[in-house]
Motif scaffolding. Structure first.
Motif, PDB file in Angstrom:
ATOM      1  N   LEU A  50     -22.334 -16.800  14.038  1.00 30.98           N
ATOM      2  CA  LEU A  50     -23.210 -17.942  13.785  1.00 30.98           C
ATOM      3  C   LEU A  50     -23.994 -18.295  15.038  1.00 30.98           C
ATOM      4  N   ALA A  51     -23.319 -18.336  16.188  1.00 28.24           N
ATOM      5  CA  ALA A  51     -23.988 -18.660  17.450  1.00 28.24           C
ATOM      6  C   ALA A  51     -25.027 -17.603  17.815  1.00 28.24           C
ATOM      7  N   LEU A  52     -24.703 -16.321  17.585  1.00 29.14           N
ATOM      8  CA  LEU A  52     -25.650 -15.250  17.872  1.00 29.14           C
ATOM      9  C   LEU A  52     -26.901 -15.378  17.012  1.00 29.14           C
ATOM     10  N   ASN A  53     -26.711 -15.662  15.725  1.00 25.25           N
ATOM     11  CA  ASN A  53     -27.863 -15.775  14.835  1.00 25.25           C
ATOM     12  C   ASN A  53     -28.738 -16.978  15.174  1.00 25.25           C
ATOM     13  N   LYS A  54     -28.126 -18.046  15.659  1.00 23.61           N
ATOM     14  CA  LYS A  54     -28.916 -19.212  16.059  1.00 23.61           C
ATOM     15  C   LYS A  54     -29.768 -18.911  17.281  1.00 23.61           C
ATOM     16  N   ASN A  55     -29.306 -17.963  18.093  1.00 23.15           N
ATOM     17  CA  ASN A  55     -30.000 -17.644  19.337  1.00 23.15           C
ATOM     18  C   ASN A  55     -30.881 -16.401  19.216  1.00 23.15           C
ATOM     19  N   ALA A  56     -30.976 -15.836  18.005  1.00 19.66           N
ATOM     20  CA  ALA A  56     -31.658 -14.559  17.828  1.00 19.66           C
ATOM     21  C   ALA A  56     -32.980 -14.723  17.083  1.00 19.66           C
ATOM     22  N   GLU A  57     -33.940 -13.904  17.481  1.00 17.83           N
ATOM     23  CA  GLU A  57     -35.215 -13.804  16.782  1.00 17.83           C
ATOM     24  C   GLU A  57     -35.695 -12.364  16.916  1.00 17.83           C
ATOM     25  N   PHE A  58     -35.973 -11.718  15.779  1.00 15.33           N
ATOM     26  CA  PHE A  58     -36.291 -10.299  15.794  1.00 15.33           C
ATOM     27  C   PHE A  58     -37.703 -10.048  15.277  1.00 15.33           C
ATOM     28  N   THR A  59     -38.374  -9.079  15.881  1.00 18.77           N
ATOM     29  CA  THR A  59     -39.708  -8.672  15.478  1.00 18.77           C
ATOM     30  C   THR A  59     -39.721  -7.177  15.207  1.00 18.77           C
ATOM     31  N   ARG A  60     -40.332  -6.788  14.123  1.00 21.00           N
ATOM     32  CA  ARG A  60     -40.427  -5.364  13.808  1.00 21.00           C
ATOM     33  C   ARG A  60     -41.391  -4.698  14.783  1.00 21.00           C
ATOM     34  N   SER A  61     -40.957  -3.609  15.400  1.00 20.37           N
ATOM     35  CA  SER A  61     -41.724  -3.019  16.492  1.00 20.37           C
ATOM     36  C   SER A  61     -42.644  -1.888  16.067  1.00 20.37           C
ATOM     37  N   GLU A  62     -42.465  -1.344  14.869  1.00 20.54           N
ATOM     38  CA  GLU A  62     -43.305  -0.234  14.444  1.00 20.54           C
ATOM     39  C   GLU A  62     -43.423  -0.208  12.932  1.00 20.54           C
ATOM     40  N   ILE A  63     -44.512   0.387  12.447  1.00 16.10           N
ATOM     41  CA  ILE A  63     -44.760   0.507  11.015  1.00 16.10           C
ATOM     42  C   ILE A  63     -44.062   1.759  10.498  1.00 16.10           C
ATOM     43  N   GLY A  64     -43.606   1.691   9.266  1.00 13.89           N
ATOM     44  CA  GLY A  64     -42.964   2.852   8.674  1.00 13.89           C
ATOM     45  C   GLY A  64     -41.459   2.824   8.833  1.00 13.89           C
ATOM     46  N   VAL A  65     -40.833   3.862   8.296  1.00 14.23           N
ATOM     47  CA  VAL A  65     -39.383   3.988   8.325  1.00 14.23           C
ATOM     48  C   VAL A  65     -39.016   5.279   9.037  1.00 14.23           C
ATOM     49  N   ARG A  66     -38.098   5.213   9.966  1.00 13.72           N
ATOM     50  CA  ARG A  66     -37.653   6.404  10.667  1.00 13.72           C
ATOM     51  C   ARG A  66     -36.690   7.196   9.796  1.00 13.72           C
ATOM     52  N   SER A  67     -36.936   8.489   9.702  1.00 16.94           N
ATOM     53  CA  SER A  67     -36.047   9.366   8.947  1.00 16.94           C
ATOM     54  C   SER A  67     -34.866   9.749   9.818  1.00 16.94           C
ATOM     55  N   PRO A  68     -33.715  10.031   9.190  1.00 17.79           N
ATOM     56  CA  PRO A  68     -32.562  10.454   9.991  1.00 17.79           C
ATOM     57  C   PRO A  68     -32.837  11.781  10.675  1.00 17.79           C
ATOM     58  N   SER A  69     -32.276  11.933  11.868  1.00 19.70           N
ATOM     59  CA  SER A  69     -32.472  13.182  12.604  1.00 19.70           C
ATOM     60  C   SER A  69     -31.808  14.330  11.857  1.00 19.70           C
ATOM     61  N   LYS A  70     -32.447  15.494  11.892  1.00 15.10           N
ATOM     62  CA  LYS A  70     -31.923  16.665  11.206  1.00 15.10           C
ATOM     63  C   LYS A  70     -31.444  17.685  12.218  1.00 15.10           C
ATOM     64  N   PRO A  71     -30.395  18.439  11.871  1.00 20.96           N
ATOM     65  CA  PRO A  71     -29.908  19.468  12.796  1.00 20.96           C
ATOM     66  C   PRO A  71     -31.000  20.473  13.111  1.00 20.96           C
ATOM     67  N   SER A  72     -31.027  20.933  14.358  1.00 22.14           N
ATOM     68  CA  SER A  72     -32.034  21.902  14.776  1.00 22.14           C
ATOM     69  C   SER A  72     -31.670  23.317  14.352  1.00 22.14           C
ATOM     70  N   CYS A  73     -30.462  23.525  13.815  1.00 20.92           N
ATOM     71  CA  CYS A  73     -30.017  24.862  13.413  1.00 20.92           C
ATOM     72  C   CYS A  73     -28.849  24.730  12.438  1.00 20.92           C
ATOM     73  N   ASP A  74     -28.437  25.857  11.823  1.00 22.09           N
ATOM     74  CA  ASP A  74     -27.331  25.810  10.872  1.00 22.09           C
ATOM     75  C   ASP A  74     -25.993  25.777  11.607  1.00 22.09           C
ATOM     76  N   ARG A  75     -24.911  25.639  10.820  1.00 20.61           N
ATOM     77  CA  ARG A  75     -23.590  25.437  11.400  1.00 20.61           C
ATOM     78  C   ARG A  75     -23.163  26.591  12.295  1.00 20.61           C
ATOM     79  N   GLU A  76     -23.385  27.827  11.861  1.00 17.47           N
ATOM     80  CA  GLU A  76     -22.982  28.982  12.663  1.00 17.47           C
ATOM     81  C   GLU A  76     -23.707  28.995  14.004  1.00 17.47           C
ATOM     82  N   LYS A  77     -24.987  28.654  13.973  1.00 18.42           N
ATOM     83  CA  LYS A  77     -25.763  28.615  15.216  1.00 18.42           C
ATOM     84  C   LYS A  77     -25.281  27.473  16.105  1.00 18.42           C
ATOM     85  N   ARG A  78     -24.860  26.355  15.492  1.00 18.31           N
ATOM     86  CA  ARG A  78     -24.364  25.230  16.282  1.00 18.31           C
ATOM     87  C   ARG A  78     -23.068  25.616  17.000  1.00 18.31           C
ATOM     88  N   ILE A  79     -22.199  26.355  16.305  1.00 22.54           N
ATOM     89  CA  ILE A  79     -20.967  26.831  16.947  1.00 22.54           C
ATOM     90  C   ILE A  79     -21.301  27.766  18.099  1.00 22.54           C
TER      91      ILE A  79
END
Length: 208
Positions: free
Chosen positions: A121-150
């Protein structure tokens, strides 16, 4: 005032829809000295020396009491408790009605912290947030398959002697959560010559 972004969750829901959640943008991390400096400047502060002693006593309390099965509740702050994990190479599935889970070695996986409602409750009373960028960030994807990661993991271990969680995130492109889960899975597989050494947050992986 802080900034946030909208992040897409890596796993779709059962209805097939993508979910998003707000994620705060973190620009810095206060280290121990910065925390002491800030706290010592608050009205009524007992000073750096007393603060250092209080932190040290709290650490000793956690180390002594949490492994005994206690939880530690600090009014106005929250509750500390332990989470556990198996520390052996045995399968985690129950194979039959017989208790094949006997004689398992267990260790501490992490320390959980459940915040007090009054602190939220105290944190929310002291907090104010602004969206910093337009759009939605996609989750990061692996740069290679599992065998290559090993292969990359073993190559890194061969060059440096060990592999940290941060190292594995950097060389594979996995999220920190996915990387941690995959490294733990390697420890249970006989055909992957990678094993863990140490305990979080200082755990590393080496060639078996």
């Amino acid at each position: 005032m802080a900034n946030y972004i909208l992040q897409e969750m890596p796993i779709r829901q059962e209805d097939g829809k993508k979910r998003v959640y707000p994620r705060i943008q973190v620009y810095s991390r206060f280290d121990y000295e910065q925390v002491l400096e800030r706290m010592s400047g608050y009205p009524g502060s007992p000073g750096k020396g007393a603060l250092m002693s209080a932190f040290d006593m709290l650490r000793q309390m956690l180390v002594a009491s949490l492994p005994e099965g206690h939880t530690i509740k600090i009014d106005g702050l929250g509750t500390f408790s332990l989470s556990l994990e198996f520390d052996d190479q045995k399968p985690n599935e129950k194979m039959s009605d017989e208790d094949n889970m006997a004689y398992r070695h267990v260790r501490i996986k992490d320390v959980n912290f459940k915040v007090e409602p009054d602190l939220l409750l105290a944190l929310n009373k002291n907090a104010e947030f602004t969206r910093s960028e337009i759009g939605v960030r996609s989750p990061s994807k692996p740069s290679c398959d599992r065998e290559k990661r090993i292969e990359k993991a073993l190559d890194h271990i061969g060059k440096h002697g060990f592999l940290s969680l941060a190292d594995y995130v950097n060389i594979t492109g996995l999220s920190r959560t996915a990387a941690s889960r995959e490294l733990r899975s390697f420890e249970e597989l006989a055909d992957v010559p990678i094993k863990g050494s140490g305990v979080p947050p200082h755990k590393v992986w080496v060639k078996e």
